[in-house]
Scaffold this active site. Structure first.
Site, PDB file in Angstrom:
ATOM      1  N   ARG A  87       0.825  -1.221   0.000  1.00 33.79           N
ATOM      2  CA  ARG A  87       0.000   0.000   0.000  1.00 33.79           C
ATOM      3  C   ARG A  87       0.859   1.271   0.000  1.00 33.79           C
ATOM      4  O   ARG A  87       0.577   2.226  -0.728  1.00 33.79           O
ATOM      5  CB  ARG A  87      -0.906  -0.026   1.242  1.00 33.79           C
ATOM      6  N   LYS A 124       3.045  25.283  -4.493  1.00 32.81           N
ATOM      7  CA  LYS A 124       1.796  24.711  -3.962  1.00 32.81           C
ATOM      8  C   LYS A 124       1.877  23.186  -3.939  1.00 32.81           C
ATOM      9  O   LYS A 124       1.118  22.487  -4.613  1.00 32.81           O
ATOM     10  CB  LYS A 124       0.605  25.186  -4.795  1.00 32.81           C
ATOM     11  N   LYS A 133       5.814  39.303  -5.303  1.00 32.84           N
ATOM     12  CA  LYS A 133       4.383  39.233  -5.607  1.00 32.84           C
ATOM     13  C   LYS A 133       3.724  40.576  -5.308  1.00 32.84           C
ATOM     14  O   LYS A 133       4.364  41.508  -4.829  1.00 32.84           O
ATOM     15  CB  LYS A 133       3.750  38.119  -4.782  1.00 32.84           C
ATOM     16  N   GLU A 156       5.859  40.120 -10.139  1.00 26.58           N
ATOM     17  CA  GLU A 156       4.485  40.025 -10.629  1.00 26.58           C
ATOM     18  C   GLU A 156       4.023  41.397 -11.090  1.00 26.58           C
ATOM     19  O   GLU A 156       4.215  42.389 -10.387  1.00 26.58           O
ATOM     20  CB  GLU A 156       3.586  39.520  -9.485  1.00 26.58           C
ATOM     21  N   ASP A 190       0.022  38.120 -14.150  1.00 25.20           N
ATOM     22  CA  ASP A 190      -0.991  37.425 -13.376  1.00 25.20           C
ATOM     23  C   ASP A 190      -2.388  37.690 -13.900  1.00 25.20           C
ATOM     24  O   ASP A 190      -2.835  38.848 -14.003  1.00 25.20           O
ATOM     25  CB  ASP A 190      -0.896  37.850 -11.912  1.00 25.20           C
TER      26      ASP A 190
END
Lengths: 280, 280, 280, 280, 280, 280
Positions: free
Chosen positions: D102, D137, D169, D199, D220
């Site tokens: 598993r 992420k 960002k 960004e 973006d």
């Protein structure tokens, strides 16, 4: 009073003990059954006369499970408690108290068990000059805490491990080619802050060890009369330690031979757990 | 024969036990005293009749200290050995054998001690239907190995931790508001693969538990006659487990009441170490 | 409401997640670009309807990065949130907030994703008696948290691992020599708190399992009509679990066969991440 | 072919995955049910077309559970497999194979799932110059392996963490006081081997970034026509990366705008598990 | 001012340093000799002019040993201190202060030593455009802290490890088949946020590297006149880094050739410890 | 020859050193640039006369990176090597050799640096009775290896940590209330295998220490003539150790005073790295 251990020396041990009990799902009984907001206060109570050891460890156990638990000690490690004495009071979420209870008791029971057994042996040699020392026969993973429990019981530590003193046992001696050779090699190869002890099985070996300047001799499995003779030979020249087959029944007789030290493995490997309960 | 544990489940424990013994300097005695090229063969020998447990752990201990050590087992965990039996033979550098000896014996002594004690209790209830089970009163950090030792001794494991079954004790019961409420909450909140046991102190509580459909009941501190009555009430409806104040002296009497299970904390928290020696 | 996990069960996981993101140099962007004294407040906001899971984990993430960050939850794990709802507000040094943001969102997204998917499956079998359970098909390293997320979604846990229940699959069955033999071996070898489930592929196997007294049967890949027949055979004798090839599209039909449990691996291995944003 | 990862980078991850599955008791089903001496050979089989990733990890999983298991790969990470292809054959004790199965599949499924999803996106932008890149992420604890899976799928890695490149960002930009200020601060404070990306949300910001000498710009959530204009402005001056709201349905359109890079978080956070089975 | 490191990046390092000093018995000298209730205040004092680095690490060292110790900094990492300056004042139990003192000083001495050495080299190239960078020749286990110390000294970091930038050394180049081939392979195989530097030993190799578009060139062991020529060739096309055989004695001459970067391994592997004392 | 350390004592240190260098992506340069099947043989070569230390550690470094690498030692730790001597030859995949090279050299350089510096000090006191000892001023995390390097250089270890011997420094002495009080407390509170040393700053303190029966005295910062007098007072009664402000320039003069031991912190905190290269 025994100085406390820095928390750093046992925090990881407590964390492991809790996680092995909580597993992957936590305390499913308390989670399912105990009302979430229920608060409670519990007492750690001695169910028998004992020498306390492990209260700081128990406190950390509760706190790691839930930082909001309050733990109030009434005793300190190294003190005596009588049957019925409350050692500490613990307050917080009822579910959290029940989740941490068993692990805290497992520590307290084992460590107080060792301290209590040690105290009992120490008191049975009272008014002799013999000091009681523990060995490396400790529970794997608990060396730091069990050596501390022995100190809390009034005993002293022999080596903490393989690297802080030299103890030449029978096999080392044989492989080195005898008492004198073994001691010479030891002296030549270790630093100035290291003491050297050697096991001797006969008085002849003892004489050889004394001539070669051992710091201490381990008198293994000698009957009291031989011990007495050994002590008299070694007086003022090196420390004498009796070891092997010593039990509560005969420890007093051994102490009365005048040896400086008596070491017993079962202080750590076979002391029964002390009876401590958690009453909510 | 007890199936062996995957090494992964205890390798870290062995590593920690060795490093707490080796410290920062290693085995300074063997390093200083034993000739570097000396090779030797030693035997792990039972000094008393015992149930073997921990041979794979001992083998790993020697191998982690020195991968060139050869360890040859003559017994398997879960077998019996008589006083004088050689359990295994170990060959390699003499210094390395002596460095690993104590830790290997510490494991073997403790685990065989638990297995031997368990075997003795199991045999004293022979020909009853009672099975002997251990509790969560294990040595912190050794849960996996001590539960395994109980199995090697012929006992069975109760819960491995807090998350694999529900055991509603007196405090849970009180906080939930009674037997029925506690069982209802448990049933509603845990998965279908989880069994539910509840502690009952009276026959009335037992009746309530039976009606509410407990999988097992823990009959705490009941005298034999009450146990017998409880067993008769529970027959065919749920498992019965006796617990509390059970000793080698009275375990047979308890078993003869017909209970399915008898749990004893001292299998793990107070079993004396088994006497195993390493003869070079 | 799902009881929270003790922090101890996921603290190490959070620590690892942060350190794998911070690497050896920390957040070089915030360090270089954000004024050192800038303070800010951010909001964790649901970008879609979801079942919340992971808020305590997210709080710990921020706190481990910088103990002075304040985290104020407006929801609890196991609650529903609508698109646009603020789940929590986070205040502190702006640079620290930005450094921890991504890891916190990675936890929240994954755990809420599993909880949300579970909730959706649970609600699609509403008013049947079927409970939704997860499997061991979890992300390596996140078993504890993902099983918790399933509970937050209203599902139940099947086994947490290999050691808390017996599940005899087709290969085990074949190696043991059949349903009856497998069940007999299991019963003989495991403790009394362990439930035993067996996979059956045919109704004949089911009958054999019922006779042998299985606690539950796993009905693998059976069409609804066969499931219905199986349920009727097993009624009152053991739990029935459907498994294999079950999707949101057919789960309702499966539930209507009357099975007690439906297990779905994709709750944990393929649930899409929930959309949660951090707005400064 | 993707170069393999050193085992050191994932060994601890595999160890943790196995121990979280084995728990404290190991595989009680196989231990109880499978004859101890039974040996078997199993095959890891693709149940759907997929891009292979995780075979070395799976091999290590089996080997850590039992060093005597033999694992023979027929494919390498980074190759394609068709439905029905055997990826590897595994031989050894039947019980051990079933114990490790598993966890091995959990790794293979997740990593091949990411590789397969990445391959599919990469192929849908074939014959454009756009390269597909992953983000931070990733699943907590699996950064190393998931970034590797993206490479196996034909994608490229953006930053591995917070410390190997600067990505300014919107929040960083605002806190720094604008595009120019942010870029100036970044340039002044980081080493010469660090690339700097920023960004931008508008073409004006893009112009500012180009003047300030960004190495790359993150465009973006721009519609294709704006992207196209941005690409034309940036051509020859810096790399362009499209991000935000990109799905399999629109990724081709985005690629055709001429951007150099397209980043998609769901490659790692929401890719479904690949279907791999273990047939004994 | 150098931005501080998140504590998470060095907490484990501090914990290990303390436990390797405390061993299994803690500070037996302070425990035996210092009165339990004695409190004291100590000062960390610069015994020579130095650039401070490691004050947060030292503070954590004291706090981990005893959370009740108060640590008050008068300086910050990255500041200069003159001989005799007090860097911080530390108050608490006298025994605890003495137990933590040495480890705290070991960190402060090493890190301030690196920072001070770096500052000195940086200042000796003042008014050139050369920046001083460190290499991967760091103390095993201290990469994070030593790279930080270089930044505190006014230097910059080259690669933090093997995975954050490409540095093609002579052996890589030879194995790849030359400058052009090596650069082409690198460009094709790494992500867009990765810079590529190549070592060149001759001006011909430099020309090849410039044509192939390297981001930076490592000019290894070139005499100043060759360096000057190299700088002039590379101007405006790529960064130039001098390396090899550079000492405090010749670093100024190297800087005056106009190179952008000068890297020195001995900043981290051979900087002498800074002299900081703890005065009670 | 210095006895080798058990691998267990440094394996984790090597693992950490490799993972801090490999980061999350491994050696991206070798992966991108070096042909996958290229094999090579490299030599570890002394670039200066040195005392070798760290070859086993280097061997483990290569082996942990790739178990198929073959490492063949031509020297042993504790031997001398002349400039140009090959210490070992290493064969395997070229990429793997290059990935492990730097970490292996970082260990070898630091440890051989300490051994070489120690050897040089030891030889400068030849034909006196002074032994050279190291202190606890070691690099955090490397205590075990650096103490070993000192032994390889012909020096001896003073305490390995805070728990293996008592060293009463000026602050302890003051807090205890003087030399006599401090020694009495120490003697009363530590075990029989623990040696006790005390720092004395004046001859009066020395006399007090001798009367109180110290095992050794630390003569701090005394000029040669005072040292000489101290040695003469202490002769035959306790060991004498000189410490403080001792440099290669004055160590011979100190040794000639007749002290038994000379301790120098800079053996471990400031020894320059030895120059070892890896030639492919």
């Amino acid at each position: 009073m025994t100085p406390p251990l820095p928390q750093l020396l046992y925090e990881e041990t407590v964390r492991r003990a809790l996680t092995e009990d909580l597993g992957r799902g936590g305390d499913i009984t308390s989670d399912a059954v105990v009302p979430k907001d229920a608060r409670a206060t519990g007492s750690l109570v001695a169910r028998a006369d004992l020498r306390v050891c492990g209260l700081d460890v128990a406190a950390l156990t509760f706190r790691l499970l839930d930082p909001e638990i309050e733990f109030l000690s009434f005793k300190k490690d190294g003190c005596d408690a009588a049957r019925g004495d409350t050692l500490a009071s613990v307050s917080g979420r009822a579910g959290a108290l029940l989740s941490a209870e068993r692990v805290a008791l497992n520590f307290l029971g084992r460590l107080s068990g060792i301290a209590t057994t040690t105290r009992s042996v120490v008191s049975s040699v009272a008014h002799t000059q013999a000091r009681i020392v523990s060995t490396r026969k400790t529970t794997p993973g608990l060396r730091v805490l069990e050596k501390y429990a022995v100190r809390c019981g009034g005993g002293q530590n022999h080596r903490l491990g393989l690297d802080d003193a030299v103890l030449i046992k029978d096999n080392h001696r044989a492989l080195a080619g005898g008492v004198k050779e073994a001691l010479a090699r030891a002296r030549a190869n270790v630093g100035h802050m290291i003491k050297i002890e050697i096991e001797v099985d006969t008085l002849d070996q003892l004489r050889e060890a004394l001539e070669a300047g051992a710091d201490a001799v381990l008198l293994d499995n000698m009957p009291p009369e031989t011990l007495r003779e050994a002590v008299s030979l070694a007086r003022g020249r090196c420390l004498t330690e009796a070891s092997g087959g010593i039990t509560p029944a005969n420890v007093r007789a051994v102490a009365e031979t005048g040896v400086d030290l008596i070491s017993l493995g079962w202080l750590t490997h076979s002391a029964p757990s002390a009876d401590v309960a958690f009453d909510l």
